[in-house]
Write an enzyme that holds these catalytic residues in place. Structure first.
Site, PDB file in Angstrom:
ATOM      1  N   CYS A 186       0.889  -1.184   0.083  1.00  0.00           N
ATOM      2  CA  CYS A 186       0.011  -0.121  -0.073  1.00  0.00           C
ATOM      3  C   CYS A 186       0.928   1.269  -0.083  1.00  0.00           C
ATOM      4  O   CYS A 186       2.111   1.193  -0.308  1.00  0.00           O
ATOM      5  CB  CYS A 186      -0.894  -0.025   1.317  1.00  0.00           C
ATOM      6  N   HIS A 244      -2.570  10.970   3.367  1.00  0.00           N
ATOM      7  CA  HIS A 244      -3.066   9.335   3.155  1.00  0.00           C
ATOM      8  C   HIS A 244      -4.475   9.433   3.376  1.00  0.00           C
ATOM      9  O   HIS A 244      -4.892  10.026   4.614  1.00  0.00           O
ATOM     10  CB  HIS A 244      -2.417   8.606   4.103  1.00  0.00           C
TER      11      HIS A 244
END
Length: 801
Positions: A573, A736
């Site tokens: 990720c 994020h």
């Protein structure tokens, strides 16, 4: 995305139990360890709320008890007190909701049903709890479901109390926890259920409430049958554990509790002792004391204590000394019990001193000393040991780390250690310091630190310390629960005395071991040495000439995963490598951390996540290329192995960090609209542990995400959920969106920028469909951090909306 569809039956009744599950799976199995980790996270939710509630309770009670009766000061104090007091009465409900949150991926409907479940659980009990009267119409006990079978009404009286307006058995947080587990099972089983068309409105999440109501029926009868016996056991433990000589019960508790911290399971261990009768029940002990011939207590003192414990009693004259016979008919023991809950609640007692009478001889003692000396219950014995090592021991262990570094690196080491030491002293948050040496020298943690933590608990017990604790053993809790209510007999000064002794013990103990074992603590060792730009360029040149053209850092990461043959699947990720391996025993965490990893999380027997920060994507690409190169060269793990390992050991790693410029403050604009939250509130084990850097989170409201600074987009993740921005002077920011949102593969995200593009503060980066994230039960908070590899590291971040 995984989709599981069960074929529908022709029978409409049978179709009620058929489901269609379209939930995105973002987790792998983890067995008992994963379960306990979730349970620990669930317990932390109500515990964190109690920290705030306890603060209001302590401050308000102190103001009220030290103000004249009927004055504005008393009114103001009671107002402040009520901001926290009700939460202790509803503690089981909070635990039920917390379990639902943790085990249903934070589904709001599950929390709603946890409230319904606990209300039904309480109400149904009251139907089968019947008072037993004597000839004078006074209540002498209770019949719970049936009589006989060691269920004497007078003995059961101590198990009955009031909760949320119902007469219930005192199941404390255990009842709430069990209700929470039943609700989470019902939610996970039925929230996607499909009903026949005619009643389809009640399908899906609406069906969960019906299921919960029905499931509460067998649960209530199970408790009515067995809890009276379990209650006896808990009360016996709480009563007799405090009688273990020399405070050895506290020593055992302190050692086990601290030893569980690295595994995140300490909340599971201490919660029963802090919040249930296993940690002691003052209202029951006070009742037993009054039953002894010749024992009396001032009515107003007794009533104040019982009311703070959420019990009931009726007194006619507050200024008389009463015996058990005078109040037995109206007395109901409190629902507040356990070491922490009781200690915090009793801070709200209106008097600092308890007045009592024994065989005609009157006496008085401070509240906590009366409970210790007369009732035989040492409140705080599972709390007070934390203050000495958290405020004094660990911070001076940090000082030892700084002074153990070479002189040229001490300033940098101090910049790393000082914030952690100050946080430990003020708030009692120890993990940043403890984890610094835990992985470097486990024997220093378990053999030295855990032992002296246990000794601190032992000394606090022996010295009759009685300080409440809502959050941890920091200086803030000491002020509110130890210093301010000093007249209640907290004896807080002994924690400072013991702390003074811990200063040389921790300082010289850590300094000696760091030097002896040559531990690479901050500022020491090749893994933490700060190199110059020249060193970095030289390392880069060396890496380019490495065996098979593979960078040494990449080779070391592959070796850390157990070698090429052990890796079965690679993925990542924005911040982590997510790899599958054949044999988890071959994974070398130390080697991975030496290669630059901030942390390692083993999610199952074959899957682990390794946190590298924003460079994870680039690393995974390099690793895939390296694996392809290795597969082309069968000799790589045979005759070339010695040469390859030698090259790795002699080269400076590519993750070598340049010396950071530490500044007092930077200003960052919020990247979205919404409520600002701390990273700790995310409780994800990565951002919350600040493994990727310091910063904040925003509970976004509209799905628009903007640039928080002026700079260049050095990273735009393909799944559009993460953006790395760097300024001209080297400040590196990671934006994020959500937690585990990489699993959506870009679904619900729309990006408006490209990698390499320059952006201004406030430029639109992305739009997010919050409904899609909600459907998949994914956290949608926008996280903004100054990354650990940023050339500028701030002491403070000022958030500008």
């Amino acid at each position: 995305m995984s989709e599981k569809i069960t074929k529908k039956s022709d029978n409409p009744i049978k179709n009620i139990f058929l489901r269609k599950n379209k939930k995105v799976s973002t987790k792998t199995g983890g067995g008992m360890k994963a379960f306990l980790s979730k349970l620990s996270g669930a317990f932390l939710l109500p515990i964190s709320v109690l920290a705030i509630a306890g603060l209001f309770l302590g401050v308000g009670a102190t103001i009220a008890s030290n103000s004249p009766s009927g004055s504005a000061g008393e009114t103001f104090g009671n107002f402040i007190k009520q901001l926290g007091d009700p939460l202790f009465g509803a503690l089981p409900l909070l635990f039920a909701a917390a379990i639902a949150v943790s085990f249903t991926e934070e589904a709001g409907v599950a929390v709603f049903n946890a409230i319904i479940g606990y209300l039904i659980f309480s109400a149904l009990q009251s139907v089968f709890i019947n008072p037993v009267y004597d000839s004078n119409k006074d209540i002498v006990g209770y019949k719970i479901l049936f009589s006989g079978g060691w269920r004497t009404p007078s003995d059961l009286k101590a198990l009955i109390g009031s909760s949320l307006g119902f007469s219930v058995m005192q199941t404390s947080v255990f009842g709430g926890i069990i209700v929470g587990f039943v609700v989470q099972w019902a939610y996970n089983r039925f929230h996607t259920i499909q009903l026949p068309q005619v009643i389809s409105f009640f399908g899906g999440k609406r069906f969960v409430a019906l299921a919960v109501v029905i499931l509460m029926i067998p649960l209530v009868f199970t408790f009515l049958l067995f809890w009276p016996y379990i209650g006896y056991i808990f009360n016996w433990i709480g009563k007799n554990s405090g009688k273990i000589p020399y405070g050895f019960d506290s020593f055992i508790f302190g050692f086990i509790e601290r030893s569980l911290v690295p595994f995140g399971l300490h909340h599971v261990f201490y919660s029963p002792l802090w919040y249930t009768s296993a940690g002691g029940d003052v209202s029951v002990e006070l009742q037993n004391w009054l039953k002894q011939d010749g024992n009396k207590i001032l009515a107003s003192d007794f009533a104040s204590i019982i009311h703070q414990l959420k019990g009931e009693v009726v007194i006619s004259n507050p200024n008389e000394y009463i015996s058990w016979d005078q109040i037995s008919s109206s007395f109901k023991p409190g629902s507040v019990n356990g070491d922490s809950s009781t200690t915090l609640a009793l801070i709200g007692v209106n008097t600092n001193t308890v007045h009592y009478e024994i065989n005609g001889q009157k006496g008085s003692k401070s509240l906590f000393m009366f409970i210790q000396d007369e009732l035989g219950l040492k409140l705080g014995r599972f709390l007070d040991g934390k203050f000495s090592f958290m405020q004094w021991g660990l911070p001076f262990a940090g000082l030892a780390m700084v002074l153990a570094a070479p002189k040229e690196n001490r300033k940098v080491a101090l910049g790393t250690i000082f914030p952690a030491a100050l946080t430990c002293f003020v708030t009692g948050v120890t993990e940043p310091l403890e984890f610094t040496f835990l992985f470097l020298a486990p024997i220093l943690f378990f053999g030295f630190h855990a032992f002296f933590c246990a000794v601190s608990f032992l000394m606090a017990n022996i010295l009759s310390v009685h300080i409440g604790m809502a959050f941890s053993g920091g200086f803030l809790d000491l002020i509110v629960y130890g210093m301010i209510p000093i007249l209640k007999g907290t004896n807080f000064w002994w924690t400072i005395v013991v702390g003074m002794a811990y200063i040389p013990i921790y300082f010289f103990g850590f300094y000696f071991w760091i030097k002896k074992a040559d531990l690479p603590t901050p500022g020491r060792g090749g893994n933490t040495k700060l190199f110059t730009k020249k060193d970095y360029q030289q390392a880069k040149s060396n890496n380019e000439n490495n065996t098979f053209g593979i960078e040494s850092q990449i080779l070391e990461i592959i070796d850390g995963f157990g070698g090429r043959e052990n890796i079965t699947k690679t993925a990542n990720c924005a911040t982590r490598l997510r790899f599958d391996v054949k044999n988890m025993n071959l994974v070398n965490e130390e080697k991975l951390k030496t290669a630059g990893a901030f942390g390692v999380r083993k999610n199952s027997e074959t899957h682990l996540q390794v946190i590298f920060g924003p460079i994870a994507d680039q690393l995974r690409i390099k690793i895939d290329n390296a694996i392809n190169e290795i597969d082309k060269n069968p000799d790589f793990y045979s005759d070339k192995k010695e040469e390859r390992l030698s090259n790795q050991q002699n080269q400076i790693k590519t993750d070598t960090k340049l010396e950071s410029n530490i500044v007092d403050e930077i200003v960052i604009k919020t990247p979205t609209n919404g409520k600002v939250k701390s990273l700790e509130s995310l409780n994800d084990g990565v951002f919350s542990a600040k493994l990727l850097g310091v910063g904040f989170a925003i509970e976004q409201t509209d799905g628009n995400v903007y640039s928080p600074i002026d700079g260049k987009l050095v990273t735009v993740f393909p799944t559009k959920h993460a953006y790395g921005i760097e300024t001209n002077d080297g400040l590196s920011i990671l934006v994020h969106i959500g937690i585990d949102t990489v699993s959506l593969n870009g679904e619900g995200f729309e990006s408006f920028v490209e990698q390499g593009q320059k952006v201004k503060k406030g430029d639109l980066l992305a739009k997010v469909d919050l409904n899609i994230l909600k459907e998949h039960n994914l956290n949608s908070d926008v996280i903004c951090v100054v990354t650990t590899d940023s050339k500028i590291q701030p002491k403070n971040i000022r958030i500008k909306k």
